[in-house]
Write an enzyme that holds these catalytic residues in place. Structure first.
Site, PDB file in Angstrom:
ATOM      1  N   PRO A  65      48.232   8.352  -3.892  1.00 13.42           N
ATOM      2  CA  PRO A  65      48.203   6.907  -4.094  1.00 13.42           C
ATOM      3  C   PRO A  65      47.939   6.618  -5.566  1.00 13.42           C
ATOM      4  O   PRO A  65      47.093   7.269  -6.188  1.00 13.42           O
ATOM      5  CB  PRO A  65      47.064   6.430  -3.192  1.00 13.42           C
ATOM      6  CG  PRO A  65      46.310   7.636  -2.792  1.00 13.42           C
ATOM      7  CD  PRO A  65      47.153   8.823  -3.030  1.00 13.42           C
ATOM      8  N   HIS A  66      48.685   5.673  -6.114  1.00  8.86           N
ATOM      9  CA  HIS A  66      48.568   5.384  -7.536  1.00  8.86           C
ATOM     10  C   HIS A  66      48.953   3.940  -7.811  1.00  8.86           C
ATOM     11  O   HIS A  66      49.711   3.338  -7.060  1.00  8.86           O
ATOM     12  CB  HIS A  66      49.468   6.319  -8.352  1.00  8.86           C
ATOM     13  CG  HIS A  66      50.909   6.249  -7.941  1.00  8.86           C
ATOM     14  ND1 HIS A  66      51.397   6.958  -6.861  1.00  8.86           N
ATOM     15  CD2 HIS A  66      51.952   5.542  -8.438  1.00  8.86           C
ATOM     16  CE1 HIS A  66      52.690   6.690  -6.733  1.00  8.86           C
ATOM     17  NE2 HIS A  66      53.054   5.832  -7.673  1.00  8.86           N
TER      18      HIS A  66
END
Length: 154
Positions: A65-66
């Site tokens: 996740p970013h």
């Protein structure tokens, strides 16, 4: 930017026990908010908005996740090993137990894609994820990341 530089200290490596993807994102947002001058809600909203574009699961039990955040002072990366795998909408259908969270300043976008790319590149080799899963401490996991960096695997 090399992957080891994203994790300046062992406190960037956690053991978490989420029950599902949303629970994990909430835990990661809480941990990230404690390290940067942003609210948990802002970080969570940004992560969930990115996830709506498509799952950030990379496959083989790994997710990344970013997001980029305006006004974030510096990049932040957290490696979370989950105590048990969770469903993460991965293309390969595999549940996730190894998670790299990356938060990046919107204003410093030039390093963002290379950082994500470096993480993906090192994870293509099955050995590092396996070693990270077996690491007995956060310090050992950080050492594995640094060793991979020094060996030129990144």
């Amino acid at each position: 930017m090399v992957i080891a530089n994203l994790f300046p200290a062992a406190d960037g490596i956690l053991s978490l026990s989420p029950t599902n993807k949303t629970d994990l994102m909430e835990m990661l947002a809480t941990e990230a908010a404690a390290r940067v001058s942003r609210s948990r809600e802002e970080i969570l909203d940004a992560l969930l908005a990115r996830e709506k574009l498509g799952s950030t699961a990379l496959g083989r039990g790994v997710a990344m996740p970013h997001t980029r955040l305006e006004g974030l002072g510096t990049q932040l990366a957290i490696l979370a090993r989950l105590t048990r795998p969770i469903e993460f909408d991965a293309r390969d259908g595999e549940p996730v137990d190894l998670v790299f969270l990356v938060l990046w300043p919107e204003e410093a976008s030039e390093g963002f894609l290379p950082a994500l790319s470096n993480i993906c590149r090192v994870l293509r080799n099955d050995q590092l994820p396996r070693q990270l899963r077996r690491a007995r401490s956060a310090e050992e996991a950080l050492s594995l990341l640094r060793s991979a960096d020094e060996a030129g695997e990144i």
